[in-house]
Design a protein around this motif. Structure first.
Motif, PDB file in Angstrom:
ATOM      1  N   GLY A   3       2.881  -5.052  58.698  1.00 11.91           N
ATOM      2  CA  GLY A   3       2.394  -6.294  59.298  1.00 11.91           C
ATOM      3  C   GLY A   3       0.990  -6.151  59.837  1.00 11.91           C
ATOM      4  O   GLY A   3       0.166  -7.050  59.717  1.00 11.91           O
ATOM      5  N   ALA A   4       0.694  -4.986  60.430  1.00  9.18           N
ATOM      6  CA  ALA A   4      -0.635  -4.771  60.992  1.00  9.18           C
ATOM      7  C   ALA A   4      -1.702  -4.734  59.910  1.00  9.18           C
ATOM      8  O   ALA A   4      -2.840  -5.147  60.129  1.00  9.18           O
ATOM      9  CB  ALA A   4      -0.648  -3.468  61.790  1.00  9.18           C
ATOM     10  N   LEU A   5      -1.344  -4.253  58.715  1.00  7.19           N
ATOM     11  CA  LEU A   5      -2.312  -4.135  57.621  1.00  7.19           C
ATOM     12  C   LEU A   5      -2.249  -5.310  56.652  1.00  7.19           C
ATOM     13  O   LEU A   5      -2.955  -5.308  55.638  1.00  7.19           O
ATOM     14  CB  LEU A   5      -2.068  -2.829  56.854  1.00  7.19           C
ATOM     15  CG  LEU A   5      -2.212  -1.539  57.677  1.00  7.19           C
ATOM     16  CD1 LEU A   5      -1.926  -0.330  56.807  1.00  7.19           C
ATOM     17  CD2 LEU A   5      -3.601  -1.440  58.297  1.00  7.19           C
ATOM     18  N   ALA A   6      -1.415  -6.307  56.951  1.00  8.49           N
ATOM     19  CA  ALA A   6      -1.232  -7.440  56.041  1.00  8.49           C
ATOM     20  C   ALA A   6      -2.528  -8.139  55.661  1.00  8.49           C
ATOM     21  O   ALA A   6      -2.683  -8.575  54.514  1.00  8.49           O
ATOM     22  CB  ALA A   6      -0.243  -8.445  56.645  1.00  8.49           C
ATOM     23  N   PRO A   7      -3.522  -8.293  56.571  1.00  6.83           N
ATOM     24  CA  PRO A   7      -4.755  -8.973  56.162  1.00  6.83           C
ATOM     25  C   PRO A   7      -5.462  -8.322  54.976  1.00  6.83           C
ATOM     26  O   PRO A   7      -6.143  -8.998  54.205  1.00  6.83           O
ATOM     27  CB  PRO A   7      -5.620  -8.912  57.431  1.00  6.83           C
ATOM     28  CG  PRO A   7      -4.644  -8.836  58.549  1.00  6.83           C
ATOM     29  CD  PRO A   7      -3.515  -8.006  58.020  1.00  6.83           C
ATOM     30  N   LEU A   8      -5.296  -7.013  54.809  1.00 13.03           N
ATOM     31  CA  LEU A   8      -5.986  -6.317  53.715  1.00 13.03           C
ATOM     32  C   LEU A   8      -5.424  -6.688  52.347  1.00 13.03           C
ATOM     33  O   LEU A   8      -6.032  -6.361  51.317  1.00 13.03           O
ATOM     34  CB  LEU A   8      -5.908  -4.800  53.920  1.00 13.03           C
ATOM     35  CG  LEU A   8      -6.708  -4.269  55.115  1.00 13.03           C
ATOM     36  CD1 LEU A   8      -6.442  -2.787  55.324  1.00 13.03           C
ATOM     37  CD2 LEU A   8      -8.198  -4.509  54.927  1.00 13.03           C
ATOM     38  N   ALA A   9      -4.281  -7.363  52.322  1.00  9.05           N
ATOM     39  CA  ALA A   9      -3.740  -7.838  51.048  1.00  9.05           C
ATOM     40  C   ALA A   9      -4.507  -9.048  50.520  1.00  9.05           C
ATOM     41  O   ALA A   9      -4.363  -9.417  49.348  1.00  9.05           O
ATOM     42  CB  ALA A   9      -2.264  -8.196  51.200  1.00  9.05           C
ATOM     43  N   GLU A  10      -5.322  -9.667  51.360  1.00  7.27           N
ATOM     44  CA  GLU A  10      -6.096 -10.844  50.979  1.00  7.27           C
ATOM     45  C   GLU A  10      -7.462 -10.417  50.445  1.00  7.27           C
ATOM     46  O   GLU A  10      -8.223  -9.730  51.140  1.00  7.27           O
ATOM     47  CB  GLU A  10      -6.278 -11.779  52.187  1.00  7.27           C
ATOM     48  CG  GLU A  10      -4.982 -12.181  52.871  1.00  7.27           C
ATOM     49  CD  GLU A  10      -4.157 -13.128  52.024  1.00  7.27           C
ATOM     50  OE1 GLU A  10      -4.752 -13.832  51.187  1.00  7.27           O
ATOM     51  OE2 GLU A  10      -2.923 -13.156  52.210  1.00  7.27           O
ATOM     52  N   ARG A  11      -7.803 -10.819  49.202  1.00  8.07           N
ATOM     53  CA  ARG A  11      -9.045 -10.375  48.560  1.00  8.07           C
ATOM     54  C   ARG A  11     -10.288 -10.711  49.384  1.00  8.07           C
ATOM     55  O   ARG A  11     -11.173  -9.869  49.582  1.00  8.07           O
ATOM     56  CB  ARG A  11      -9.169 -11.018  47.170  1.00  8.07           C
ATOM     57  CG  ARG A  11     -10.499 -10.687  46.464  1.00  8.07           C
ATOM     58  CD  ARG A  11     -10.665 -11.460  45.171  1.00  8.07           C
ATOM     59  NE  ARG A  11     -11.926 -11.117  44.510  1.00  8.07           N
ATOM     60  CZ  ARG A  11     -13.094 -11.693  44.770  1.00  8.07           C
ATOM     61  NH1 ARG A  11     -13.166 -12.658  45.703  1.00  8.07           N
ATOM     62  NH2 ARG A  11     -14.202 -11.320  44.136  1.00  8.07           N
ATOM     63  N   GLU A  12     -10.386 -11.941  49.867  1.00  4.34           N
ATOM     64  CA  GLU A  12     -11.595 -12.349  50.592  1.00  4.34           C
ATOM     65  C   GLU A  12     -11.736 -11.571  51.891  1.00  4.34           C
ATOM     66  O   GLU A  12     -12.839 -11.228  52.306  1.00  4.34           O
ATOM     67  CB  GLU A  12     -11.580 -13.857  50.862  1.00  4.34           C
ATOM     68  CG  GLU A  12     -11.268 -14.716  49.652  1.00  4.34           C
ATOM     69  CD  GLU A  12     -12.099 -14.340  48.433  1.00  4.34           C
ATOM     70  OE1 GLU A  12     -13.301 -14.071  48.597  1.00  4.34           O
ATOM     71  OE2 GLU A  12     -11.529 -14.299  47.329  1.00  4.34           O
ATOM     72  N   PHE A  13     -10.605 -11.296  52.530  1.00  3.57           N
ATOM     73  CA  PHE A  13     -10.674 -10.521  53.767  1.00  3.57           C
ATOM     74  C   PHE A  13     -11.127  -9.092  53.478  1.00  3.57           C
ATOM     75  O   PHE A  13     -11.910  -8.519  54.243  1.00  3.57           O
ATOM     76  CB  PHE A  13      -9.324 -10.500  54.483  1.00  3.57           C
ATOM     77  CG  PHE A  13      -9.352  -9.702  55.759  1.00  3.57           C
ATOM     78  CD1 PHE A  13      -9.839 -10.258  56.924  1.00  3.57           C
ATOM     79  CD2 PHE A  13      -8.934  -8.372  55.774  1.00  3.57           C
ATOM     80  CE1 PHE A  13      -9.903  -9.514  58.098  1.00  3.57           C
ATOM     81  CE2 PHE A  13      -8.994  -7.619  56.942  1.00  3.57           C
ATOM     82  CZ  PHE A  13      -9.479  -8.194  58.102  1.00  3.57           C
ATOM     83  N   ARG A  14     -10.643  -8.498  52.371  1.00  3.18           N
ATOM     84  CA  ARG A  14     -11.061  -7.139  52.030  1.00  3.18           C
ATOM     85  C   ARG A  14     -12.574  -7.055  51.843  1.00  3.18           C
ATOM     86  O   ARG A  14     -13.230  -6.128  52.316  1.00  3.18           O
ATOM     87  CB  ARG A  14     -10.359  -6.656  50.755  1.00  3.18           C
ATOM     88  CG  ARG A  14      -8.899  -6.316  50.920  1.00  3.18           C
ATOM     89  CD  ARG A  14      -8.393  -5.458  49.772  1.00  3.18           C
ATOM     90  NE  ARG A  14      -8.623  -6.077  48.471  1.00  3.18           N
ATOM     91  CZ  ARG A  14      -7.802  -6.933  47.888  1.00  3.18           C
ATOM     92  NH1 ARG A  14      -6.685  -7.311  48.513  1.00  3.18           N
ATOM     93  NH2 ARG A  14      -8.071  -7.429  46.690  1.00  3.18           N
ATOM     94  N   LEU A  15     -13.148  -8.032  51.145  1.00  6.16           N
ATOM     95  CA  LEU A  15     -14.590  -8.033  50.940  1.00  6.16           C
ATOM     96  C   LEU A  15     -15.339  -8.211  52.261  1.00  6.16           C
ATOM     97  O   LEU A  15     -16.366  -7.564  52.509  1.00  6.16           O
ATOM     98  CB  LEU A  15     -14.980  -9.126  49.954  1.00  6.16           C
ATOM     99  CG  LEU A  15     -14.563  -8.885  48.502  1.00  6.16           C
ATOM    100  CD1 LEU A  15     -14.755 -10.151  47.678  1.00  6.16           C
ATOM    101  CD2 LEU A  15     -15.356  -7.728  47.902  1.00  6.16           C
ATOM    102  N   LEU A  16     -14.827  -9.100  53.105  1.00  7.87           N
ATOM    103  CA  LEU A  16     -15.437  -9.302  54.420  1.00  7.87           C
ATOM    104  C   LEU A  16     -15.374  -8.011  55.228  1.00  7.87           C
ATOM    105  O   LEU A  16     -16.363  -7.592  55.849  1.00  7.87           O
ATOM    106  CB  LEU A  16     -14.708 -10.429  55.154  1.00  7.87           C
ATOM    107  CG  LEU A  16     -15.151 -10.704  56.593  1.00  7.87           C
ATOM    108  CD1 LEU A  16     -16.582 -11.213  56.625  1.00  7.87           C
ATOM    109  CD2 LEU A  16     -14.198 -11.710  57.257  1.00  7.87           C
ATOM    110  N   PHE A  17     -14.221  -7.377  55.226  1.00  9.18           N
ATOM    111  CA  PHE A  17     -14.017  -6.129  55.968  1.00  9.18           C
ATOM    112  C   PHE A  17     -14.980  -5.045  55.484  1.00  9.18           C
ATOM    113  O   PHE A  17     -15.657  -4.386  56.284  1.00  9.18           O
ATOM    114  CB  PHE A  17     -12.572  -5.671  55.804  1.00  9.18           C
ATOM    115  CG  PHE A  17     -12.258  -4.345  56.424  1.00  9.18           C
ATOM    116  CD1 PHE A  17     -11.979  -4.240  57.777  1.00  9.18           C
ATOM    117  CD2 PHE A  17     -12.245  -3.188  55.660  1.00  9.18           C
ATOM    118  CE1 PHE A  17     -11.703  -3.016  58.362  1.00  9.18           C
ATOM    119  CE2 PHE A  17     -11.968  -1.956  56.226  1.00  9.18           C
ATOM    120  CZ  PHE A  17     -11.690  -1.866  57.576  1.00  9.18           C
TER     121      PHE A  17
END
Length: 401
Positions: A3-17
């Motif tokens: 759950g804590a790492l769930a945002p990294l499953a989103e492509r746009e968030f990965r690029l932003l990160f």
């Protein structure tokens, strides 16, 4: 942990990160390098304050315009333009330093360019987060973004201190220029909706709408007012006076890099805790974290031994990160998405407005009343401003939905 790492499953968030993290690695180099670059060029603590103020003042002047354009245009396009402008200014600064032809006026001018570009980056980078992840995972998304920022601060600040000690500030700033270009390429690959501008709206009407959203919330303007004093006291006392204290009493450039790295480690530990800890009273816990911030100026006031100063930096960083994550989450929960960048720009304006004063005045005040008394005054100002916001009911009681 999933759950804590769930945002990294989103492509746009990965690029932003990735884009934000890459640029912050270079910024960590530059934060150490710039201080010693100015000290090498002019030898004056006051001049260092003027250069830092020259970067901060355009942030104050242009931050509202940055908020409007971040709500009008695709926010990632605004971030790309900002990164390219920052990369160009840092490349020019590195060239001047490496060639030995840098003067105070050029340092001031390039710092102003960098500050102007960052005024457009901040509102866009704040408003873009809810566009990259679903609402239920906003807090872990904010925590991950700040973890990336702070992890880069650990390695970047420590390595930056070593690079400056064994080579020169110019090489560290050259690395910063390259990271801005790499970050621009990553952010440019994002695919997001176009801007949210309403037909027939004008710049001033959109600015006014953002102001109405800002002033209608007592918790918002009260904490922004608090941070106008907190940021001025913290940046002036730590970042203007700190390098000279480190050079005189703590062992020099590498020691100062270790202090900044410890602050980064504290920020990371706070971020890891906030991946899982979700207090219901968001602003109450955020504000309690800021009471740890005065420990670093108090440790530098004497100064205490290097291990104690490093420990104080760690604890201060931990408290700062608790505040930062809960503040970002509160803003994204309470402010409508179509005005989030504009409200964030008012937040930034109020929070940054006195930083140029603090940066410019710290060296002068220290020369009049002494460095130790200046540090004591800064710590007292931070603690008092933080205590006063607890008088606002929403700061004590506003809850997570």
């Amino acid at each position: 942990m999933r759950g804590a790492l769930a945002p990294l499953a989103e492509r746009e968030f990965r690029l932003l990160f990735l884009g934000r993290t890459v640029s912050f690695v270079g910024n960590s180099f530059a934060s150490v390098a710039l201080a010693f670059a100015v000290l090498d060029v002019t030898g004056s603590k006051a001049d260092l304050g003027y250069v830092l103020a020259a970067r901060s003042l355009p942030q104050v002047v242009f931050i509202l315009a940055g908020g409007v354009w971040a709500d009008r245009l695709p926010r990632h396009h605004v971030m790309v333009g900002s990164n390219l402008a920052s990369g160009a200014s840092q490349a020019a600064l590195a060239a001047l330093l490496l060639s030995g032809s840098a003067h105070l006026g050029e340092l001031l001018a390039l710092a102003a360019v960098n500050g102007t570009s960052s005024a457009f980056f901040f509102p866009a980078s704040t408003g873009i987060v809810p566009q990259t992840v679903p609402t239920p995972i906003l807090q872990p998304a904010n925590a991950l973004l700040r973890l990336g920022l702070n992890a880069s601060s650990i390695g970047g600040a420590a390595l930056g201190g070593v690079v400056v000690a064994v080579s020169s500030p110019g090489w560290a700033i050259a690395v910063d220029a390259g990271t801005f270009i790499a970050a621009a390429a990553l952010i440019a690959a994002m695919r997001l909706p176009t801007g949210l501008r309403l037909a027939g709206s004008s710049f001033l009407s959109e600015l006014g709408q953002g102001w109405r959203e800002f002033r209608s919330r007592a918790w918002l303007w009260a904490i922004v007012l608090q941070f106008s004093f907190v940021n001025a006291a913290e940046t002036g006392s730590v970042y203007v006076l700190g390098p000279s204290v480190a050079r005189a009493h703590l062992g020099g450039e590498a020691s100062w890099g270790a202090v900044l790295a410890a602050d980064g480690i504290g920020l990371i530990c706070g971020g890891v805790i906030m991946l899982r800890l979700r207090p219901r009273r968001l602003l109450l816990w955020a504000t309690l974290g800021i009471f740890l911030m005065p420990l670093l100026p108090l440790a530098l006031a004497f100064p205490l031994s290097l291990p104690i100063v490093v420990g104080a930096a760690f604890v201060a960083g931990f408290g700062t990160e608790v505040f930062g994550i809960l503040w970002d989450t509160t803003m994204q929960q309470e402010i409508p998405g179509e005005t989030l960048s504009r409200v964030s720009s008012y937040d930034a304006l109020g929070s940054f407005v006195l930083i140029p004063v603090g940066l410019s005045a710290a060296g002068v005040i220290a020369s009049v009343i002494g460095t130790r008394s200046t540090y004591f005054g800064a710590a007292a100002l931070i603690a008092t401003a933080t205590a006063l916001v607890l008088l606002i009911r929403d700061v004590r009681e506003l809850q997570r939905r």
